[in-house]
Design a protein around this motif. Structure first.
Motif, PDB file in Angstrom:
ATOM      1  N   LEU A 164       0.837  -1.195   0.000  1.00  7.59           N
ATOM      2  CA  LEU A 164       0.000   0.000   0.000  1.00  7.59           C
ATOM      3  C   LEU A 164       0.882   1.258   0.000  1.00  7.59           C
ATOM      4  N   SER A 165       0.495   2.231  -0.815  1.00 12.56           N
ATOM      5  CA  SER A 165       1.155   3.532  -0.739  1.00 12.56           C
ATOM      6  C   SER A 165       0.752   4.213   0.564  1.00 12.56           C
ATOM      7  N   HIS A 166       1.464   5.277   0.915  1.00 12.16           N
ATOM      8  CA  HIS A 166       1.111   6.001   2.136  1.00 12.16           C
ATOM      9  C   HIS A 166      -0.306   6.563   2.044  1.00 12.16           C
ATOM     10  N   ASP A 167      -0.691   7.063   0.869  1.00 11.00           N
ATOM     11  CA  ASP A 167      -2.052   7.590   0.703  1.00 11.00           C
ATOM     12  C   ASP A 167      -3.092   6.491   0.854  1.00 11.00           C
ATOM     13  N   GLN A 168      -2.828   5.318   0.288  1.00 13.97           N
ATOM     14  CA  GLN A 168      -3.765   4.206   0.413  1.00 13.97           C
ATOM     15  C   GLN A 168      -3.898   3.759   1.872  1.00 13.97           C
ATOM     16  N   ALA A 169      -2.776   3.668   2.567  1.00 21.61           N
ATOM     17  CA  ALA A 169      -2.832   3.254   3.965  1.00 21.61           C
ATOM     18  C   ALA A 169      -3.635   4.254   4.793  1.00 21.61           C
ATOM     19  N   LEU A 170      -3.407   5.557   4.536  1.00 13.34           N
ATOM     20  CA  LEU A 170      -4.146   6.576   5.279  1.00 13.34           C
ATOM     21  C   LEU A 170      -5.645   6.469   5.010  1.00 13.34           C
ATOM     22  N   LEU A 171      -6.029   6.362   3.753  1.00 11.18           N
ATOM     23  CA  LEU A 171      -7.453   6.300   3.424  1.00 11.18           C
ATOM     24  C   LEU A 171      -8.100   5.010   3.932  1.00 11.18           C
ATOM     25  N   ALA A 172      -7.339   3.915   3.906  1.00 13.85           N
ATOM     26  CA  ALA A 172      -7.890   2.648   4.398  1.00 13.85           C
ATOM     27  C   ALA A 172      -8.173   2.724   5.895  1.00 13.85           C
ATOM     28  N   LEU A 173      -7.207   3.193   6.662  1.00 13.68           N
ATOM     29  CA  LEU A 173      -7.420   3.317   8.104  1.00 13.68           C
ATOM     30  C   LEU A 173      -8.510   4.334   8.411  1.00 13.68           C
ATOM     31  N   LEU A 174      -8.543   5.415   7.645  1.00 13.89           N
ATOM     32  CA  LEU A 174      -9.574   6.432   7.847  1.00 13.89           C
ATOM     33  C   LEU A 174     -10.957   5.850   7.580  1.00 13.89           C
ATOM     34  N   THR A 175     -11.074   5.054   6.534  1.00 15.38           N
ATOM     35  CA  THR A 175     -12.358   4.408   6.230  1.00 15.38           C
ATOM     36  C   THR A 175     -12.809   3.505   7.369  1.00 15.38           C
ATOM     37  N   LEU A 176     -11.899   2.687   7.859  1.00 12.60           N
ATOM     38  CA  LEU A 176     -12.244   1.733   8.914  1.00 12.60           C
ATOM     39  C   LEU A 176     -12.618   2.427  10.214  1.00 12.60           C
ATOM     40  N   ILE A 177     -11.845   3.425  10.612  1.00 13.14           N
ATOM     41  CA  ILE A 177     -12.072   4.021  11.933  1.00 13.14           C
ATOM     42  C   ILE A 177     -13.277   4.950  11.940  1.00 13.14           C
ATOM     43  N   THR A 178     -13.542   5.662  10.835  1.00 12.04           N
ATOM     44  CA  THR A 178     -14.727   6.526  10.794  1.00 12.04           C
ATOM     45  C   THR A 178     -16.007   5.707  10.673  1.00 12.04           C
ATOM     46  N   ARG A 179     -15.932   4.570   9.969  1.00 15.67           N
ATOM     47  CA  ARG A 179     -17.096   3.690   9.862  1.00 15.67           C
ATOM     48  C   ARG A 179     -17.443   3.082  11.218  1.00 15.67           C
ATOM     49  N   ALA A 180     -16.415   2.742  11.978  1.00 15.99           N
ATOM     50  CA  ALA A 180     -16.652   2.121  13.290  1.00 15.99           C
ATOM     51  C   ALA A 180     -17.000   3.140  14.364  1.00 15.99           C
ATOM     52  N   ASN A 181     -16.603   4.422  14.156  1.00 13.08           N
ATOM     53  CA  ASN A 181     -16.824   5.452  15.178  1.00 13.08           C
ATOM     54  C   ASN A 181     -17.343   6.730  14.523  1.00 13.08           C
ATOM     55  N   PRO A 182     -18.554   6.712  13.983  1.00 10.92           N
ATOM     56  CA  PRO A 182     -19.070   7.908  13.291  1.00 10.92           C
ATOM     57  C   PRO A 182     -19.274   9.055  14.271  1.00 10.92           C
ATOM     58  N   GLY A 183     -19.247  10.279  13.711  1.00  8.30           N
ATOM     59  CA  GLY A 183     -19.517  11.461  14.521  1.00  8.30           C
ATOM     60  C   GLY A 183     -18.351  11.919  15.366  1.00  8.30           C
ATOM     61  N   GLN A 184     -17.127  11.430  15.118  1.00  6.82           N
ATOM     62  CA  GLN A 184     -15.960  11.811  15.897  1.00  6.82           C
ATOM     63  C   GLN A 184     -15.128  12.848  15.118  1.00  6.82           C
ATOM     64  N   ARG A 185     -13.878  13.036  15.531  1.00  6.37           N
ATOM     65  CA  ARG A 185     -12.979  13.993  14.883  1.00  6.37           C
ATOM     66  C   ARG A 185     -11.663  13.296  14.550  1.00  6.37           C
ATOM     67  N   VAL A 186     -11.058  13.697  13.439  1.00  5.65           N
ATOM     68  CA  VAL A 186      -9.724  13.220  13.081  1.00  5.65           C
ATOM     69  C   VAL A 186      -8.872  14.432  12.707  1.00  5.65           C
ATOM     70  N   ALA A 187      -7.566  14.294  12.852  1.00  7.03           N
ATOM     71  CA  ALA A 187      -6.632  15.368  12.505  1.00  7.03           C
ATOM     72  C   ALA A 187      -5.804  14.942  11.304  1.00  7.03           C
ATOM     73  N   LEU A 188      -5.767  15.801  10.283  1.00  6.94           N
ATOM     74  CA  LEU A 188      -5.051  15.488   9.049  1.00  6.94           C
ATOM     75  C   LEU A 188      -4.281  16.711   8.563  1.00  6.94           C
ATOM     76  N   PRO A 189      -3.113  16.514   7.930  1.00  8.84           N
ATOM     77  CA  PRO A 189      -2.365  17.645   7.355  1.00  8.84           C
ATOM     78  C   PRO A 189      -3.121  18.264   6.190  1.00  8.84           C
ATOM     79  N   VAL A 190      -2.864  19.541   5.929  1.00 10.90           N
ATOM     80  CA  VAL A 190      -3.605  20.242   4.882  1.00 10.90           C
ATOM     81  C   VAL A 190      -3.293  19.714   3.491  1.00 10.90           C
ATOM     82  N   ALA A 191      -2.220  18.942   3.339  1.00  9.59           N
ATOM     83  CA  ALA A 191      -1.857  18.414   2.017  1.00  9.59           C
ATOM     84  C   ALA A 191      -2.463  17.053   1.743  1.00  9.59           C
ATOM     85  N   VAL A 192      -3.341  16.542   2.608  1.00 10.13           N
ATOM     86  CA  VAL A 192      -3.924  15.230   2.405  1.00 10.13           C
ATOM     87  C   VAL A 192      -4.963  15.293   1.288  1.00 10.13           C
ATOM     88  N   SER A 193      -5.215  14.172   0.662  1.00 12.21           N
ATOM     89  CA  SER A 193      -6.149  14.111  -0.462  1.00 12.21           C
ATOM     90  C   SER A 193      -7.559  14.510  -0.047  1.00 12.21           C
TER      91      SER A 193
END
Length: 828
Positions: free
Chosen positions: A633-662
């Motif tokens: 997995l590229s770094h972007d793929q790994a980030l989006l994969a983990l983001l998908t899993l954690i937001t799906r399991a914990n909706p309505g929360q907050r995440v912190a991401l750099p301004v250069a993220v996709s």
């Protein structure tokens, strides 16, 4: 109209020249800096002056008296304790009942103060700030104004990512008495940090006047020499005393120059100086009063204060000598050397570049002085980079530097405090860690030594023990010949830019604490810290379903300290694990190739039918993932994969991401009602936001993930455990998650940009895009319908970075090239 001269500064960055005199009294072309300011005020009709004094106030009072000798009337307001810029002016409030001007007593300037006052009156302002465009705005307060001069925003000492203009606050103000409503009494208050922003928030009339003319904050020894050069080249209109012997050469009363002297100039030679036969005065020399120079001496690009004796054959190049020193035959002072008052330097001694010798010290004959006397250190241009203090092991980062740097860092803590230190398995890190421990102990700080440990374990130990900070020493991930010293705060996260600057200031001025023998710090070895770390990590994640699933994993420890951590953790997971590069090995770490290791793990995952593969970096912070189909997995793929899993399991929360993220990350978060907290690209800022904002997860774009519920910092082991828990909970394999991810098309361009042009480039870009949707968290991010572009000055190199995301890679590259071309067009 009255003027206020702020003359309370200590000038610590100009030590040792200011060790026993206040900065405003430091001579500038043989005239105290503050006298130049008084002359400027008098020329513009300011004849009543209030002087705020604090440090060595008597030196200023004795020289200026009541001001009558200088054609003005002076009164003094004394601060018993430092009150800040605004607080010191408020201390003189009884004298300031009408409109008044404020100026620092330790700047060199010829700004037209009359035009400044006229601008203030025309705008009906409560406060008008004199602004100046400068090449490097990092050390000053940036002021952003509208077209009519009205002030929109203040920004004190920004990072390159916050540079949106190159107009800075000169510290020269025209003020109405109403400003005192915004200066609380009895405590330190700064104009730019508190009073002006408060007045701006209340809608009061604050304006910025971009001044012509010369202005220099003579805050460093380099700036002090440069200011003398500017005076001699007549770039600034100030008085130069003496008879102009020929264009550019001024000679004082009673001066005697042997006919054989080679006098190049421009130069200033003070009263009663004597220059011996065969000597040479090169360009940009300033000699004070009563200086005796022997035969065959050479002085070039140097400033020599009053009453110095320079023996036969002395060589002075690019140096500054304080008052009353005695340099015997053949002494050599090389570029950047500085001597304080009344030093004695024996015959044939050499003062090497950048060395500072504090007042009243003796250098023995024939000595070669490589480091400063009193505190064994020399100045450095820059210490901290993106990830810490980095350089070639035992060359740039020597044990001597490590000792001095750790003493500067340790001096920021109270005596008797405890810090945690660790290293990787390399010999270079081992020797430098020991040097750091010596420096901490010498400053009265105790050390908990973890010896070889991962970075996350080091951070965890800080947060779970009595330690108030920590440092780790490791080989640079991209260069086995270089090391990185990384400093952590009490929360276990990388120290921020403010803390870095504090350490740098102590290091530059060599202001280290040395304790008594009885107060020297101790060294301890915390027991069972690995077990505590593992237990806490397991407790932070629900592994009930993970332990019941028949998982098969392929892991690579990269010959790093993760091999000390993972066995205990894997035992709790009850998974079938194939481990490669499973032990700590100094020699193998030196030749570790991440891409090669990831490819090897991918092949093993595919051959063994494993559910997941991962490569942990030698420090244990970052992880490269391989899915169950053997795809890296590229770094972007790994980030989006983990983001998908954690937001799906914990909706309505907050995440912190750099301004250069996709922008795909935003879409994933929006689909699960998750708020995105944008951060800078820097690791310290991402960690600080993760710790402060109570987010569910934070992620970098380089394989680093943060789970603040356990630790507000990158942790490869925590990433692996959380990923397994999320995958089992989702009922999907990692390949199924990856297959559902959108494509990411981000292009990057690095545009060569001179340091002195970065601020102007960013200002022009803001002006060009002021009607666009701008995000100014880090650099300038311009949002558009089909993507975004981000322009960010590099903090270490003369480069401006451009990132662009679009619907296709071809379009992203094309738009990045267009943006890069715009930047190049802005360069002269």
């Amino acid at each position: 109209m009255k003027a206020v001269i702020m003359a309370g500064g200590e000038g610590t960055r100009l030590r040792p020249l200011t060790s026993n005199q206040p900065k405003p009294m430091l001579p500038m072309a043989n005239i105290p800096m503050m006298e130049h300011v008084v002359n400027l005020l008098r020329e513009h009709g300011f004849e009543e002056i209030v002087v705020t004094v604090a440090f060595m106030a008597n030196a200023i009072r004795t020289y200026f008296g009541d001001g009558s000798e200088f054609g003005v009337r002076m009164v003094y307001a004394t601060e018993s304790t430092p009150l800040g810029t605004a607080g010191s002016v408020r201390n003189a409030r009884d004298e300031l009942t009408e409109r008044f001007l404020v100026i620092s007593g330790d700047v060199l300037t010829d700004i037209d103060l009359t035009k400044l006052v006229e601008f203030h009156a025309e705008r009906g302002a409560m406060a008008t700030l004199a602004l100046k465009a400068v090449d490097n705005p990092l050390e000053f307060g940036i002021v952003i104004t509208g077209e009519d001069g009205s002030i929109d925003r203040f920004l004190e000492k920004p990072t390159w990512g916050q540079v949106f203009s190159d107009t800075i606050n000169t510290g020269i103000y025209v003020l109405e008495p109403e400003i005192f409503d915004y200066i609380p009494e009895g405590r330190p208050v700064d104009f730019s940090g508190e009073s002006f922003p408060a007045a701006l928030a209340d809608g009061r009339g604050l304006f910025g006047y971009v001044a012509d003319g010369y202005w220099e904050d003579v805050g460093t020894l380099e700036a002090y020499l440069q200011a003398h050069q500017d005076i001699l080249e007549r770039r600034v209109a100030v008085d130069i005393r003496g008879f102009e012997l020929r264009p550019g050469v001024w000679l004082g009363k009673g001066a005697s120059i042997d006919p054989t002297v080679e006098l190049e100039g421009p130069a200033v030679i003070g009263d009663n100086c004597t220059i011996g036969a065969g000597s040479r005065l090169g360009q940009f020399c300033t000699l004070g009063q009563n200086i005796r120079v022997g035969a065959n001496a050479s002085i070039e690009r140097s400033v020599v204060h009053d009453n110095n004796y320079l023996g036969d054959g002395v060589r002075i190049e690019g140096s500054v000598l304080g008052r009353g020193s005695d340099l015997r035959r053949g002494v050599r002072c090389e570029e950047g050397a500085v001597l304080g008052d009344e030093c004695f330097v024996g015959a044939q001694a050499e003062i090497r570049p950048g060395v500072k010798i504090y007042p009243f010290k003796t250098v023995e004959a024939g000595a070669i002085v490589n480091s400063s006397i009193v505190w064994e250190s020399r100045g450095a241009r820059s210490l901290f980079g993106r990830d810490g203090v980095r350089g070639l092991a035992n060359v740039d980062i020597s044990p001597e530097l490590a000792v001095r740097l750790s003493m500067a860092w340790a001096s920021t803590f109270e005596k008797g405090a405890t810090v945690t230190v660790s290293r990787d398995t390399s010999r270079a890190a081992r020797v430098l860690k020991r040097a750091i421990m010596v420096g901490c102990n010498a400053a009265g700080i105790n050390v908990d030594d973890l010896e070889a440990a991962t970075v996350p374990v080091t951070r965890f130990q800080i947060t779970s023990s009595k330690s108030i900070a920590g440092v780790t020493v490791r080989l640079a991930p991209d260069d086995p010949q270089s090391v990185v010293l990384r400093f952590f705060d009490k929360n276990g996260i990388d120290i921020d830019e403010g803390a870095q600057r504090k350490v740098e200031r102590l290091y530059y001025r060599e202001d280290f604490r040395r304790v008594l023998a009885s107060e020297i710090g101790d060294i301890g070895f915390p027991p069972r810290f690995l077990e505590y770390y593992t237990a806490a990590l397991i407790d932070s994640v629900d592994l009930s379903r993970v332990t019941q699933a028949p998982l098969k994993l392929v892991l690579d420890y990269s010959y790093g300290t993760s091999s000390f951590v993972m066995p205990n953790l894997l035992a709790k997971l009850e998974a079938e694990v194939l481990v490669v590069n499973p032990y700590a090995n100094t020699a193998r770490v030196l030749t570790f190739d991440p891409a090669e290791s990831t490819a090897a793990v991918a092949a093993l995952v595919k051959a063994s039918g494993a559910d997941l593969g991962a490569v942990l970096d030698p420090g244990g912070e970052f992880v490269a993932l391989v899915d169950n189909q053997g795809r890296s997995l590229s770094h972007d793929q790994a980030l989006l994969a983990l983001l998908t899993l954690i937001t799906r399991a914990n909706p309505g929360q907050r995440v912190a991401l750099p301004v250069a993220v996709s922008r795909s990350a935003e879409a994933i978060c929006a689909a699960h009602d998750t708020e995105v907290v944008w951060t800078k690209l820097s690791t310290p800022n991402l960690m600080a936001v993760a710790q402060r904002e109570r987010v569910l997860m934070a992620a970098s774009q380089s394989g680093g993930f943060i789970f603040p519920a356990f630790l507000p910092a990158f942790d490869g082991a925590a990433t692996l455990v959380n990923l397994l828990s999320l995958l089992i909970g989702s009922g999907q394999s990692l390949s199924e998650v990856v297959d559902g991810l959108p494509a990411v098309h981000i292009a990057h361009q690095a545009v060569p940009t001179p340091w002195d042009q970065k601020g102007a480039v960013m200002r022009h870009l803001v002006e060009m895009n002021q009607d666009s949707d701008l995000v100014l968290v880090d650099g300038i991010k311009i949002n558009a319908d089909h993507g975004w572009s981000l322009v960010l000055p590099d903090p270490e190199d003369p480069v401006t970075h451009v990132w662009v995301e679009a619907d296709s890679m071809a379009e992203a590259r094309a738009r990045a090239e267009v943006q890069a071309a715009r930047i190049l067009e802005l360069l002269p």
